[in-house]
Each structure stands twice: as structure tokens, then as C-alpha cells.
Design an enzyme around this catalytic site. Structure first.
Site, PDB file in Angstrom:
ATOM      1  N   HIS A 100      -6.561   0.365  23.273  1.00 51.66           N
ATOM      2  CA  HIS A 100      -5.903   1.569  23.799  1.00 51.66           C
ATOM      3  C   HIS A 100      -5.148   2.334  22.721  1.00 51.66           C
ATOM      4  O   HIS A 100      -4.226   3.102  23.020  1.00 51.66           O
ATOM      5  CB  HIS A 100      -4.979   1.194  24.969  1.00 51.66           C
ATOM      6  CG  HIS A 100      -5.740   0.655  26.140  1.00 51.66           C
ATOM      7  ND1 HIS A 100      -5.171  -0.109  27.126  1.00 51.66           N
ATOM      8  CD2 HIS A 100      -7.049   0.764  26.479  1.00 51.66           C
ATOM      9  CE1 HIS A 100      -6.095  -0.454  28.015  1.00 51.66           C
ATOM     10  NE2 HIS A 100      -7.233   0.060  27.654  1.00 51.66           N
ATOM     11  N   CYS A 134      -4.272  15.266  15.296  1.00 56.25           N
ATOM     12  CA  CYS A 134      -4.243  16.629  15.827  1.00 56.25           C
ATOM     13  C   CYS A 134      -5.069  16.692  17.108  1.00 56.25           C
ATOM     14  O   CYS A 134      -6.197  16.180  17.139  1.00 56.25           O
ATOM     15  CB  CYS A 134      -4.802  17.605  14.800  1.00 56.25           C
ATOM     16  SG  CYS A 134      -4.930  19.286  15.420  1.00 56.25           S
ATOM     17  N   THR A 189      -0.997  -9.901  30.770  1.00 54.75           N
ATOM     18  CA  THR A 189      -1.621  -8.698  31.297  1.00 54.75           C
ATOM     19  C   THR A 189      -1.786  -8.797  32.815  1.00 54.75           C
ATOM     20  O   THR A 189      -2.133  -9.857  33.336  1.00 54.75           O
ATOM     21  CB  THR A 189      -2.983  -8.394  30.653  1.00 54.75           C
ATOM     22  OG1 THR A 189      -3.482  -7.164  31.178  1.00 54.75           O
ATOM     23  CG2 THR A 189      -3.991  -9.515  30.868  1.00 54.75           C
ATOM     24  N   ASN A 243       0.981 -16.370  31.882  1.00 57.19           N
ATOM     25  CA  ASN A 243       1.674 -15.281  32.573  1.00 57.19           C
ATOM     26  C   ASN A 243       2.661 -15.884  33.574  1.00 57.19           C
ATOM     27  O   ASN A 243       2.278 -16.787  34.323  1.00 57.19           O
ATOM     28  CB  ASN A 243       0.664 -14.401  33.330  1.00 57.19           C
ATOM     29  CG  ASN A 243       1.264 -13.053  33.721  1.00 57.19           C
ATOM     30  OD1 ASN A 243       2.315 -12.985  34.331  1.00 57.19           O
ATOM     31  ND2 ASN A 243       0.565 -11.992  33.366  1.00 57.19           N
ATOM     32  N   ALA A 259       5.105 -15.759  27.191  1.00 58.11           N
ATOM     33  CA  ALA A 259       4.327 -15.820  25.940  1.00 58.11           C
ATOM     34  C   ALA A 259       5.078 -16.580  24.845  1.00 58.11           C
ATOM     35  O   ALA A 259       4.522 -17.470  24.195  1.00 58.11           O
ATOM     36  CB  ALA A 259       4.001 -14.410  25.477  1.00 58.11           C
TER      37      ALA A 259
HETATM   38  C1  BV8 Z   1     -11.444   5.812  31.456  1.00 59.46           C
HETATM   39  C2  BV8 Z   1      -2.306   3.476  26.240  1.00 59.46           C
HETATM   40  C3  BV8 Z   1     -13.314   7.301  31.572  1.00 59.46           C
HETATM   41  C4  BV8 Z   1      -1.342   4.561  26.573  1.00 59.46           C
HETATM   42  C5  BV8 Z   1      -3.222   2.652  28.352  1.00 59.46           C
HETATM   43  C6  BV8 Z   1     -12.386   1.018  37.458  1.00 59.46           C
HETATM   44  C7  BV8 Z   1     -11.649   0.645  38.533  1.00 59.46           C
HETATM   45  C8  BV8 Z   1     -10.399   1.303  38.792  1.00 59.46           C
HETATM   46  C9  BV8 Z   1      -9.908   2.314  37.958  1.00 59.46           C
HETATM   47  C10 BV8 Z   1     -10.665   2.672  36.881  1.00 59.46           C
HETATM   48  C11 BV8 Z   1     -11.897   2.045  36.649  1.00 59.46           C
HETATM   49  N1  BV8 Z   1     -12.392   2.590  35.521  1.00 59.46           N
HETATM   50  C12 BV8 Z   1     -11.539   3.551  35.055  1.00 59.46           C
HETATM   51  C13 BV8 Z   1     -10.474   3.620  35.876  1.00 59.46           C
HETATM   52  C14 BV8 Z   1      -9.335   4.500  35.700  1.00 59.46           C
HETATM   53  C15 BV8 Z   1      -8.270   3.951  34.727  1.00 59.46           C
HETATM   54  C16 BV8 Z   1      -7.657   2.683  35.287  1.00 59.46           C
HETATM   55  O1  BV8 Z   1      -7.996   1.575  34.904  1.00 59.46           O
HETATM   56  N2  BV8 Z   1      -6.675   2.875  36.188  1.00 59.46           N
HETATM   57  C17 BV8 Z   1      -5.942   1.712  36.736  1.00 59.46           C
HETATM   58  C18 BV8 Z   1      -4.450   1.992  36.658  1.00 59.46           C
HETATM   59  C19 BV8 Z   1      -6.366   1.421  38.123  1.00 59.46           C
HETATM   60  N3  BV8 Z   1      -8.831   3.692  33.411  1.00 59.46           N
HETATM   61  C20 BV8 Z   1      -8.873   4.739  32.531  1.00 59.46           C
HETATM   62  O2  BV8 Z   1      -8.475   5.865  32.770  1.00 59.46           O
HETATM   63  C21 BV8 Z   1      -9.470   4.429  31.165  1.00 59.46           C
HETATM   64  N4  BV8 Z   1     -10.331   5.509  30.758  1.00 59.46           N
HETATM   65  O3  BV8 Z   1     -11.835   5.143  32.379  1.00 59.46           O
HETATM   66  O4  BV8 Z   1     -12.069   6.940  30.974  1.00 59.46           O
HETATM   67  C22 BV8 Z   1     -14.126   7.805  30.456  1.00 59.46           C
HETATM   68  C23 BV8 Z   1     -15.144   7.006  29.973  1.00 59.46           C
HETATM   69  C24 BV8 Z   1     -15.922   7.469  28.919  1.00 59.46           C
HETATM   70  C25 BV8 Z   1     -15.666   8.737  28.344  1.00 59.46           C
HETATM   71  C26 BV8 Z   1     -14.610   9.516  28.846  1.00 59.46           C
HETATM   72  C27 BV8 Z   1     -13.811   9.031  29.888  1.00 59.46           C
HETATM   73  C28 BV8 Z   1      -8.349   4.372  30.073  1.00 59.46           C
HETATM   74  C29 BV8 Z   1      -7.372   3.293  30.351  1.00 59.46           C
HETATM   75  C30 BV8 Z   1      -6.363   3.177  29.181  1.00 59.46           C
HETATM   76  C31 BV8 Z   1      -5.066   3.883  29.479  1.00 59.46           C
HETATM   77  N5  BV8 Z   1      -4.084   3.657  28.405  1.00 59.46           N
HETATM   78  N6  BV8 Z   1      -2.356   2.494  27.319  1.00 59.46           N
HETATM   79  C32 BV8 Z   1       0.090   4.090  26.615  1.00 59.46           C
HETATM   80  O5  BV8 Z   1       0.348   2.892  26.340  1.00 59.46           O
HETATM   81  O6  BV8 Z   1       0.939   4.938  26.878  1.00 59.46           O
HETATM   82  S1  BV8 Z   1      -3.232   1.477  29.629  1.00 59.46           S
HETATM   83  C33 BV8 Z   1      -1.699   0.677  29.483  1.00 59.46           C
HETATM   84  O7  BV8 Z   1      -1.480   0.137  30.754  1.00 59.46           O
HETATM   85  C34 BV8 Z   1      -1.659  -0.507  28.550  1.00 59.46           C
HETATM   86  O8  BV8 Z   1      -2.386  -0.292  27.370  1.00 59.46           O
HETATM   87  C35 BV8 Z   1      -2.287  -1.605  29.395  1.00 59.46           C
HETATM   88  O9  BV8 Z   1      -3.656  -1.579  29.343  1.00 59.46           O
HETATM   89  C36 BV8 Z   1      -1.884  -1.194  30.783  1.00 59.46           C
HETATM   90  C37 BV8 Z   1      -0.706  -1.988  31.226  1.00 59.46           C
HETATM   91  O10 BV8 Z   1      -1.213  -3.182  31.679  1.00 59.46           O
HETATM   92  P1  BV8 Z   1      -0.610  -4.543  31.081  1.00 59.46           P
HETATM   93  O11 BV8 Z   1      -0.653  -4.516  29.623  1.00 59.46           O
HETATM   94  O12 BV8 Z   1      -1.293  -5.602  31.808  1.00 59.46           O
HETATM   95  O13 BV8 Z   1       0.957  -4.457  31.462  1.00 59.46           O
HETATM   96  P2  BV8 Z   1       1.636  -4.447  32.900  1.00 59.46           P
HETATM   97  O14 BV8 Z   1       2.960  -3.819  32.689  1.00 59.46           O
HETATM   98  O15 BV8 Z   1       0.722  -3.922  33.939  1.00 59.46           O
HETATM   99  O16 BV8 Z   1       1.821  -6.023  33.239  1.00 59.46           O
HETATM  100  C38 BV8 Z   1       2.574  -6.832  32.394  1.00 59.46           C
HETATM  101  C39 BV8 Z   1       2.130  -8.272  32.686  1.00 59.46           C
HETATM  102  O17 BV8 Z   1       2.843  -9.131  31.810  1.00 59.46           O
HETATM  103  C40 BV8 Z   1       2.449  -8.728  34.118  1.00 59.46           C
HETATM  104  O18 BV8 Z   1       1.356  -9.483  34.613  1.00 59.46           O
HETATM  105  C41 BV8 Z   1       3.675  -9.620  33.942  1.00 59.46           C
HETATM  106  O19 BV8 Z   1       3.709 -10.676  34.889  1.00 59.46           O
HETATM  107  C42 BV8 Z   1       3.448 -10.173  32.553  1.00 59.46           C
HETATM  108  N7  BV8 Z   1       4.654 -10.552  31.804  1.00 59.46           N
HETATM  109  C43 BV8 Z   1       5.889  -9.993  31.866  1.00 59.46           C
HETATM  110  N8  BV8 Z   1       6.725 -10.625  30.981  1.00 59.46           N
HETATM  111  C44 BV8 Z   1       5.956 -11.568  30.327  1.00 59.46           C
HETATM  112  C45 BV8 Z   1       4.643 -11.515  30.844  1.00 59.46           C
HETATM  113  N9  BV8 Z   1       3.649 -12.323  30.408  1.00 59.46           N
HETATM  114  C46 BV8 Z   1       3.965 -13.223  29.414  1.00 59.46           C
HETATM  115  N10 BV8 Z   1       5.207 -13.312  28.851  1.00 59.46           N
HETATM  116  C47 BV8 Z   1       6.219 -12.517  29.288  1.00 59.46           C
HETATM  117  N11 BV8 Z   1       7.426 -12.635  28.735  1.00 59.46           N
END
Ligand code: BV8
Length: 258
Positions: free
Chosen positions: A128, A136, A205, A230, A248
């Protein structure tokens, strides 16, 4: 030996037997370094927005100063952070494996911070993008930050993005926004590594964002074993052979370097 210790012991044996390992990380990997997880990064100025709403090309077009301010606030938090014991355990484990030819370890991350690299994992695959690779939005030329070390107020601020030295276009963060395709090279490297691994270690994740989350799923369907670290439940629970419920920075040193 209680049940958790027994599971940790079994997971360690599986890791020792595996030859091609992928470590797949999310925001939880950096939580103990003080880097807010994706959804926790919505404080102060951004508290009224959803992450998915801010991290989009549409949001940047609508209000570049709001979005650029958010990313400079996040970059400031990452620069003030240090890799944690989990990052260091992964780097040490990979180096150890490479040294005694015990097979290869590839780190694939969804995180846009640089904590894997600062812990000694030089070639982490960033699916990501990165907070440290502005470009740009018009000509895609690499961009420069106004401040190497952003001093952002705790609650954040609107901050006009800089302009491109080549075409005058608006500089944008080097991250992948929702609705945008993933970087081809990173996607190809991650697909190859997860398509050929015999064990994937998923750390911190929620496994909700696609297409990234499809990679460990695909690896398991191809016969790989999934070990998860996790403290909470995730969409990978049913796929995991071992669910190690802990953080972690506490579980990884015991699992990888114990
Ligand atoms: C695209 C960068 C098309 C920016 C990020 C299929 C099904 C459903 C939806 C979709 C699908 N396909 C596409 C989609 C849409 C969308 C999507 O997935 N939506 C989701 C929300 C449903 N995907 C997209 O839009 C992707 N692009 O599909 O484009 C396309 C294709 C070709 C050509 C043109 C267009 C792009 C997705 C990427 C978006 N960018 N990040 C930024 O950071 O600002 S995503 C961002 O969110 C992160 O990078 C990461 O991936 C995600 C967050 O998730 P996690 O990292 O898991 O973090 P989260 O906070 O959710 O959870 C934390 C976890 O840690 C928890 O489980 C918690 O219990 C645990 N935890 C907490 N503390 C600890 C711990 N674990 C261990 N130790 C600890 N101490």
C-alpha cells in the site's frame, strides 16, 4: 505447560520446519511503537471522518490541505516512533535463516511506515505504498517534503501540499488510496512469495482490505500453513492452523527467537 504455551511450542516447530516463509503484517505490527492503527489514526481534526473517506483520490481533490495535513501528522508520528521488539524479532529471524541457509523469509506489509526497514528488514514489500515517497499527482515525478521533520500539532491542521518542481502539479502522498490499484512491482513480488510459500505468518491485520487479504487466503488454498499473531479475532481465524492471541512485541520474540 498451559494451552497457549503448547500452541506457541507447536507453532515454533512448524516455523523451524518451514523453508519458504512469508511474514504478512498490518497496522497492529506497529501499534506498540506508538503508530496508531489505521482506524485509530482518526483523532483531532480527522475524528469526524472515516479512514476510507480520507484515504481516497476524491478526498484529496476535494480538500488537499485536509488530506495532506493528515498524512504529515501520520509521518510525524512515524518519525517519532521506534521499531518494537516484534519488528526486531522478524529482522533477526530472517537474517538468521538467510545465514544458515534455512530457507527464505519475505516480509510483505500493508503498512506505510518504515519500521520494518529501520529494524533491519531491508526489502519489505509495501503493498500500500509508503509515507516517505511523495510524488506529483500530475506527472508522477518524485516529490519533496517542505519539512524533512514535520512538526504537526497534536490535533492536526490543514496543510497545503507542496508543488512539483517539474510541472507545478500538486504533490500527493506515495500511498495507495481506496479505489486505486496496488503498485505492480509490489503486487507481483507479494503474489510470487505467497504463491510459493509453505508458511505464512500473519501479524496485526484485521484482514478486511482487498486485494491484500486475498494473498494469505490464496497461500492456504495452495497448501501453506497459516500462523496468526493478533490479540483480537480476525477474518483469518478460520484459515489459521495456530491463532496466537497476543501482541506483536510480546509473541514474536518468543515465537521467532525463543
Ligand atoms: C482497489 C494506504 C481497484 C493508505 C490502505 C473486495 C471485497 C471488498 C472490498 C473490496 C474488494 N476489492 C476492493 C475492495 C475495495 C477496497 C477494500 O478492500 N475495502 C475494504 C475496506 C472493505 N480496496 C481497495 O480500494 C483497493 N484498491 O481495489 O482498486 C482497482 C484495481 C485495479 C486498478 C485500479 C483500481 C486499495 C486498498 C488499499 C487502501 N490503502 N493504506 C493509508 O494508509 O492511508 S489500506 C489500510 O487499511 C492499511 O494499509 C491496511 O491495509 C488497512 C488497515 O488494515 P489493518 O492493517 O489490518 O489494520 P486495522 O486497523 O484494520 O486492524 C489492526 C489489527 O491489528 C486488528 O486486527 C487488531 O486486533 C490488531 N492489533 C492491534 N494491536 C495489536 C494488534 N496485533 C498485534 N499486536 C498489537 N499490539
Amino acid at each position: 505447560m498451559d494451552q497457549d504455551d503448547a500452541m506457541l511450542h507447536e507453532a515454533r516447530k512448524a516455523l523451524m520446519q518451514a523453508r519458504r516463509i512469508v511474514v504478512f503484517t498490518g497496522a497492529g505490527m506497529s501499534a506498540e511503537s506508538g503508530v496508531p492503527t489505521f482506524r485509530d489514526a482518526l483523532t483531532g481534526l480527522w475524528a469526524r471522518f472515516s479512514a476510507e473517506a480520507l484515504a481516497t483520490p476524491e478526498a484529496f481533490a476535494r480538500d488537499p490541505a485536509l488530506v495532506w495535513g493528515w498524512y504529515e501528522w501520520r509521518r510525524a508520528r512515524v518519525r517519532a516512533a521506534q521499531p518494537n521488539a516484534g519488528h526486531r524479532a522478524i529482522a533477526a529471524f530472517a537474517a538468521h535463516r538467510a545465514a544458515d541457509d534455512g530457507g527464505c523469509v519475505t516480509v510483505v506489509t500493508q503498512n506505510v511506515d518504515d519500521l520494518h526497514e529501520r529494524a533491519g528488514t531491508p526489502a519489505a514489500v509495501h503493498l500500500h505504498g509508503s509515507l516517505f515517497a511523495p510524488r506529483c499527482s500530475a506527472c508522477a515525478a518524485p516529490g519533496a517534503f517542505a519539512e524533512a521533520d514535520p512538526l504537526e500539532p497534536e490535533d492536526g491542521r490543514h496543510l497545503e501540499p507542496p508543488h512539483c518542481a517539474h510541472c507545478g502539479g500538486t504533490i500527493r502522498p506515495g500511498v495507495v488510496w481506496f479505489g486505486e490499484g496496488l503498485p505492480e512491482a509490489a503486487w507481483a513480488a507479494a503474489s510470487a512469495a505467497l504463491g510459493d510459500c509453505d508458511l505464512v505468518l500473519c501479524v496485526g491485520t484485521s484482514a478486511l482490505v482487498y486485494p491484500a487479504a486475498a494473498l494469505p487466503e490464496r497461500a492456504v488454498r495452495a497448501g501453506a500453513l497459516l500462523v496468526q499473531v493478533n490479540p483480537g479475532r480476525t477474518a483469518f481465524d478460520a484459515l489459521a492452523r495456530f491463532n496466537l492471541r497476543g501482541s506483536a512485541a510480546t509473541v514474536l520474540p518468543a515465537l521467532l527467537c525463543g
